[in-house]
Design a protein around this motif. Structure first.
Motif, PDB file in Angstrom:
ATOM      1  N   MET A  79      65.987 -38.784  92.352  1.00  0.00           N
ATOM      2  CA  MET A  79      64.912 -39.390  91.488  1.00  0.00           C
ATOM      3  C   MET A  79      64.372 -41.161  92.105  1.00  0.00           C
ATOM      4  O   MET A  79      63.559 -41.583  91.020  1.00  0.00           O
ATOM      5  CB  MET A  79      65.189 -39.939  90.000  1.00  0.00           C
ATOM      6  N   LEU A  80      65.173 -40.995  92.902  1.00  0.00           N
ATOM      7  CA  LEU A  80      64.975 -42.602  94.152  1.00  0.00           C
ATOM      8  C   LEU A  80      63.263 -42.557  94.283  1.00  0.00           C
ATOM      9  O   LEU A  80      63.246 -43.833  93.398  1.00  0.00           O
ATOM     10  CB  LEU A  80      65.202 -42.759  95.382  1.00  0.00           C
ATOM     11  N   TRP A  81      62.320 -41.841  94.259  1.00  0.00           N
ATOM     12  CA  TRP A  81      61.245 -42.024  94.592  1.00  0.00           C
ATOM     13  C   TRP A  81      60.575 -42.209  93.465  1.00  0.00           C
ATOM     14  O   TRP A  81      59.352 -43.008  93.184  1.00  0.00           O
ATOM     15  CB  TRP A  81      61.146 -40.998  95.648  1.00  0.00           C
ATOM     16  N   PRO A  82      60.657 -40.984  92.973  1.00  0.00           N
ATOM     17  CA  PRO A  82      59.831 -41.197  91.134  1.00  0.00           C
ATOM     18  C   PRO A  82      60.269 -42.841  90.787  1.00  0.00           C
ATOM     19  O   PRO A  82      58.661 -43.002  90.088  1.00  0.00           O
ATOM     20  CB  PRO A  82      59.957 -40.175  90.511  1.00  0.00           C
ATOM     21  N   VAL A  83      61.110 -43.059  90.832  1.00  0.00           N
ATOM     22  CA  VAL A  83      61.970 -44.315  89.883  1.00  0.00           C
ATOM     23  C   VAL A  83      60.865 -46.075  90.680  1.00  0.00           C
ATOM     24  O   VAL A  83      60.244 -46.520  90.110  1.00  0.00           O
ATOM     25  CB  VAL A  83      63.252 -44.743  90.000  1.00  0.00           C
ATOM     26  N   ALA A  84      61.110 -45.309  92.121  1.00  0.00           N
ATOM     27  CA  ALA A  84      60.749 -46.430  92.459  1.00  0.00           C
ATOM     28  C   ALA A  84      58.480 -46.283  92.508  1.00  0.00           C
ATOM     29  O   ALA A  84      57.761 -47.786  92.176  1.00  0.00           O
ATOM     30  CB  ALA A  84      60.086 -46.577  93.667  1.00  0.00           C
ATOM     31  N   ALA A  85      58.213 -45.478  92.350  1.00  0.00           N
ATOM     32  CA  ALA A  85      56.626 -44.807  92.345  1.00  0.00           C
ATOM     33  C   ALA A  85      56.364 -45.583  91.418  1.00  0.00           C
ATOM     34  O   ALA A  85      55.266 -46.533  91.055  1.00  0.00           O
ATOM     35  CB  ALA A  85      56.118 -43.767  92.414  1.00  0.00           C
ATOM     36  N   ILE A  86      57.764 -45.362  89.842  1.00  0.00           N
ATOM     37  CA  ILE A  86      56.773 -46.223  88.422  1.00  0.00           C
ATOM     38  C   ILE A  86      56.944 -47.587  88.562  1.00  0.00           C
ATOM     39  O   ILE A  86      56.142 -48.535  88.293  1.00  0.00           O
ATOM     40  CB  ILE A  86      57.767 -45.494  87.654  1.00  0.00           C
ATOM     41  N   LEU A  87      58.019 -47.912  89.252  1.00  0.00           N
ATOM     42  CA  LEU A  87      58.455 -49.615  89.181  1.00  0.00           C
ATOM     43  C   LEU A  87      56.988 -49.955  90.045  1.00  0.00           C
ATOM     44  O   LEU A  87      56.704 -51.492  89.543  1.00  0.00           O
ATOM     45  CB  LEU A  87      59.554 -49.834  89.792  1.00  0.00           C
ATOM     46  N   ILE A  88      57.000 -49.961  91.599  1.00  0.00           N
ATOM     47  CA  ILE A  88      55.976 -50.547  92.224  1.00  0.00           C
ATOM     48  C   ILE A  88      54.465 -50.662  91.722  1.00  0.00           C
ATOM     49  O   ILE A  88      53.784 -51.003  92.107  1.00  0.00           O
ATOM     50  CB  ILE A  88      56.309 -49.966  93.558  1.00  0.00           C
ATOM     51  N   GLY A  89      54.235 -49.177  91.184  1.00  0.00           N
ATOM     52  CA  GLY A  89      53.143 -48.430  90.850  1.00  0.00           C
ATOM     53  C   GLY A  89      52.586 -49.717  89.379  1.00  0.00           C
ATOM     54  O   GLY A  89      51.729 -49.641  89.378  1.00  0.00           O
ATOM     55  N   ILE A  90      52.940 -49.691  88.767  1.00  0.00           N
ATOM     56  CA  ILE A  90      53.501 -51.099  87.356  1.00  0.00           C
ATOM     57  C   ILE A  90      52.818 -52.124  87.845  1.00  0.00           C
ATOM     58  O   ILE A  90      52.370 -52.668  87.456  1.00  0.00           O
ATOM     59  CB  ILE A  90      54.441 -51.056  86.784  1.00  0.00           C
ATOM     60  N   LEU A  91      53.776 -52.589  89.059  1.00  0.00           N
ATOM     61  CA  LEU A  91      53.263 -54.317  89.743  1.00  0.00           C
ATOM     62  C   LEU A  91      52.430 -54.080  89.840  1.00  0.00           C
ATOM     63  O   LEU A  91      51.194 -54.870  89.899  1.00  0.00           O
ATOM     64  CB  LEU A  91      54.186 -54.350  90.121  1.00  0.00           C
ATOM     65  N   LEU A  92      51.834 -53.544  90.682  1.00  0.00           N
ATOM     66  CA  LEU A  92      50.291 -53.119  90.773  1.00  0.00           C
ATOM     67  C   LEU A  92      49.274 -52.744  90.776  1.00  0.00           C
ATOM     68  O   LEU A  92      48.131 -53.235  90.350  1.00  0.00           O
ATOM     69  CB  LEU A  92      50.462 -51.668  92.341  1.00  0.00           C
ATOM     70  N   LEU A  93      50.031 -52.044  89.022  1.00  0.00           N
ATOM     71  CA  LEU A  93      48.346 -52.083  87.856  1.00  0.00           C
ATOM     72  C   LEU A  93      48.323 -53.371  87.765  1.00  0.00           C
ATOM     73  O   LEU A  93      47.281 -54.155  86.635  1.00  0.00           O
ATOM     74  CB  LEU A  93      49.248 -51.410  86.929  1.00  0.00           C
ATOM     75  N   ILE A  94      49.288 -54.344  86.823  1.00  0.00           N
ATOM     76  CA  ILE A  94      49.504 -56.030  86.079  1.00  0.00           C
ATOM     77  C   ILE A  94      48.448 -56.828  87.456  1.00  0.00           C
ATOM     78  O   ILE A  94      47.321 -56.906  87.186  1.00  0.00           O
ATOM     79  CB  ILE A  94      50.234 -56.340  86.480  1.00  0.00           C
ATOM     80  N   TRP A  95      48.498 -56.760  88.739  1.00  0.00           N
ATOM     81  CA  TRP A  95      47.999 -57.327  90.501  1.00  0.00           C
ATOM     82  C   TRP A  95      46.377 -56.876  90.123  1.00  0.00           C
ATOM     83  O   TRP A  95      45.526 -57.467  89.825  1.00  0.00           O
ATOM     84  CB  TRP A  95      48.662 -57.264  90.920  1.00  0.00           C
ATOM     85  N   SER A  96      45.811 -55.900  89.645  1.00  0.00           N
ATOM     86  CA  SER A  96      45.003 -55.001  90.145  1.00  0.00           C
ATOM     87  C   SER A  96      44.156 -54.941  89.162  1.00  0.00           C
ATOM     88  O   SER A  96      42.570 -54.903  88.945  1.00  0.00           O
ATOM     89  CB  SER A  96      45.091 -53.569  90.583  1.00  0.00           C
ATOM     90  N   ALA A  97      44.496 -55.016  87.790  1.00  0.00           N
ATOM     91  CA  ALA A  97      44.124 -55.406  86.592  1.00  0.00           C
ATOM     92  C   ALA A  97      43.462 -56.740  86.172  1.00  0.00           C
ATOM     93  O   ALA A  97      42.369 -56.894  86.238  1.00  0.00           O
ATOM     94  CB  ALA A  97      45.011 -55.225  84.794  1.00  0.00           C
ATOM     95  N   ASP A  98      44.439 -57.551  87.297  1.00  0.00           N
ATOM     96  CA  ASP A  98      43.596 -59.258  86.736  1.00  0.00           C
ATOM     97  C   ASP A  98      42.386 -59.209  87.752  1.00  0.00           C
ATOM     98  O   ASP A  98      41.601 -59.458  87.960  1.00  0.00           O
ATOM     99  CB  ASP A  98      45.356 -60.087  87.200  1.00  0.00           C
ATOM    100  N   ARG A  99      42.290 -58.989  89.171  1.00  0.00           N
ATOM    101  CA  ARG A  99      41.487 -59.006  90.463  1.00  0.00           C
ATOM    102  C   ARG A  99      40.237 -57.783  90.119  1.00  0.00           C
ATOM    103  O   ARG A  99      39.227 -58.475  89.656  1.00  0.00           O
ATOM    104  CB  ARG A  99      42.273 -58.301  91.398  1.00  0.00           C
ATOM    105  N   PHE A 100      40.342 -56.639  88.741  1.00  0.00           N
ATOM    106  CA  PHE A 100      39.575 -56.104  88.422  1.00  0.00           C
ATOM    107  C   PHE A 100      38.676 -57.428  87.226  1.00  0.00           C
ATOM    108  O   PHE A 100      37.438 -57.034  87.379  1.00  0.00           O
ATOM    109  CB  PHE A 100      39.659 -55.080  87.930  1.00  0.00           C
ATOM    110  N   VAL A 101      39.444 -57.658  86.846  1.00  0.00           N
ATOM    111  CA  VAL A 101      38.751 -58.358  85.295  1.00  0.00           C
ATOM    112  C   VAL A 101      38.562 -59.925  86.095  1.00  0.00           C
ATOM    113  O   VAL A 101      36.720 -60.516  85.228  1.00  0.00           O
ATOM    114  CB  VAL A 101      40.149 -58.816  84.163  1.00  0.00           C
ATOM    115  N   ASP A 102      39.193 -60.051  86.567  1.00  0.00           N
ATOM    116  CA  ASP A 102      38.164 -61.495  87.492  1.00  0.00           C
ATOM    117  C   ASP A 102      37.166 -61.728  88.180  1.00  0.00           C
ATOM    118  O   ASP A 102      36.070 -62.501  87.596  1.00  0.00           O
ATOM    119  CB  ASP A 102      39.887 -62.046  88.328  1.00  0.00           C
ATOM    120  N   GLY A 103      37.072 -60.392  89.139  1.00  0.00           N
ATOM    121  CA  GLY A 103      35.892 -60.417  89.207  1.00  0.00           C
ATOM    122  C   GLY A 103      34.713 -59.468  88.473  1.00  0.00           C
ATOM    123  O   GLY A 103      32.998 -60.069  88.756  1.00  0.00           O
ATOM    124  N   ALA A 104      34.747 -58.504  87.725  1.00  0.00           N
ATOM    125  CA  ALA A 104      33.822 -58.088  86.950  1.00  0.00           C
ATOM    126  C   ALA A 104      33.694 -59.655  86.080  1.00  0.00           C
ATOM    127  O   ALA A 104      31.984 -59.452  85.519  1.00  0.00           O
ATOM    128  CB  ALA A 104      34.516 -57.412  86.001  1.00  0.00           C
TER     129      ALA A 104
END
Length: 318
Positions: free
Chosen positions: A1-26
């Motif tokens: 399950m190493l890759w799925p867990v890594a995908a979740i953790l990295i994906g969540i960090l990118l979600l947080i970062w990208s949501a901020d960038r999206f909101v700032d841009g919008a």
């Protein structure tokens, strides 16, 4: 399950970062188009913390994982109150002063009841999704009108101050597009990882949506609420949670209804929705009932303890 867990953790960090960038841009695009900052703050900025849940639910629905998206809605609302406000109140007791918050709490109950009625037949169809989107539009109009009327309300002032004002139109559009693209890509990572983990552990998509995905997508609310509390902006901390929960029940719940309509797991309605309602009632009681206008550390312990107990219940049943 190493890759799925890594995908979740990295994906969540990118979600947080990208949501901020999206909101700032919008927000900056809207400001450059001369939309009043107060309207931007009460609509675009307040939607921002629910963007991860919305995109994850949409991507999950496109992949045929209706229950993951619904679990994300209910689990995020429970986590927002139990985990986010519980931890925030432990760090810094919260004083509730905003008139807007006192108006929004009854609306949160109304939205919760509306969502329950739509889900009560055990399925979400396209008509339900359309009604949820109509409810979202009406809520946004109501919030904007209240904000324009009460410009000096603490919550309104805090939301207005959070709108960026130093980006050109070109920069705004660039960050808007980058945020959107990374949001979609990172949501895809989270959904793939969550489904793989669910299959590996032999648990349902609903359970994964209620736990791993819900907690992960609630991290923006946790960060925003703690930051606001440390700045002495308690109204913004609580407003983030109330606003996010309303958006989850309207905008996010509409995603599976519109994209992949059909029946969902019965536990969502029989177990998780009543628990979400209980946490919503607890939010009202600790905000305006026990010590009117203040959520202290003891109440934070109660909220956090209730959330941990809920996770333990899910563990036992899974």
């Amino acid at each position: 399950m190493l890759w799925p867990v890594a995908a979740i953790l990295i994906g969540i960090l990118l979600l947080i970062w990208s949501a901020d960038r999206f909101v700032d841009g919008a927000s900056s695009v809207a400001r450059n188009l001369r939309v009043p900052p107060i309207v931007i703050g009460l609509t675009i900025v307040s939607i921002g913390t629910s963007l991860p849940e919305m995109i994850v639910a949409a991507v999950a629905a496109l992949d045929g994982n209706r229950d993951l998206g619904i679990g994300n809605v209910l689990g995020s609302n429970i986590a927002n109150i139990g985990l986010v406000l519980g931890v925030t109140a432990l760090i810094m007791p919260l004083a509730v002063q905003s008139i807007t918050l006192r108006r929004e709490m009854p609306v949160l109950f109304l939205v919760t009841a509306f969502a329950f009625v739509l889900m009560s037949d055990g399925e979400l169809d396209v008509a339900d999704g359309i009604m949820l989107i109509v409810g979202l539009v009406l809520m946004l109009i109501w919030i904007a009108r209240i904000g324009l009327k009460d410009r000096h309300d603490p919550l309104v002032e805090e939301f207005t101050a959070s709108v960026p004002d130093q980006m050109s139109m070109g920069q705004s559009v660039l960050w808007f597009m980058i945020g959107l693209l990374v949001l979609i890509a990172s949501s895809r990572m989270v959904v793939w990882g969550a489904v793989e983990v669910a299959h590996a552990l032999g648990v349902s998509d609903l359970i994964i949506g209620l736990t791993i995905v819900a907690i992960g997508t609630s991290l923006p609310e946790l960060v925003a609420s703690i930051t606001s509390a440390l700045k002495g902006e308690a109204d913004l901390a609580i407003g983030n949670v109330i606003g996010s929960n309303m958006f989850n029940l309207l905008a996010v719940l509409a995603m599976p209804a519109l994209i992949y309509p059909g029946a969902f797991a019965s536990q969502a309605l029989l177990r998780d929705f009543p628990i979400m309602l209980a946490f919503t009632i607890a939010l009202f009681v600790v905000s305006f009932g026990l010590k009117q206008g203040r959520i202290n550390r003891f109440e934070g312990v109660l909220l956090l303890g209730g959330f941990i107990a809920y996770l333990y219940l899910l563990f036992l049943q899974a």
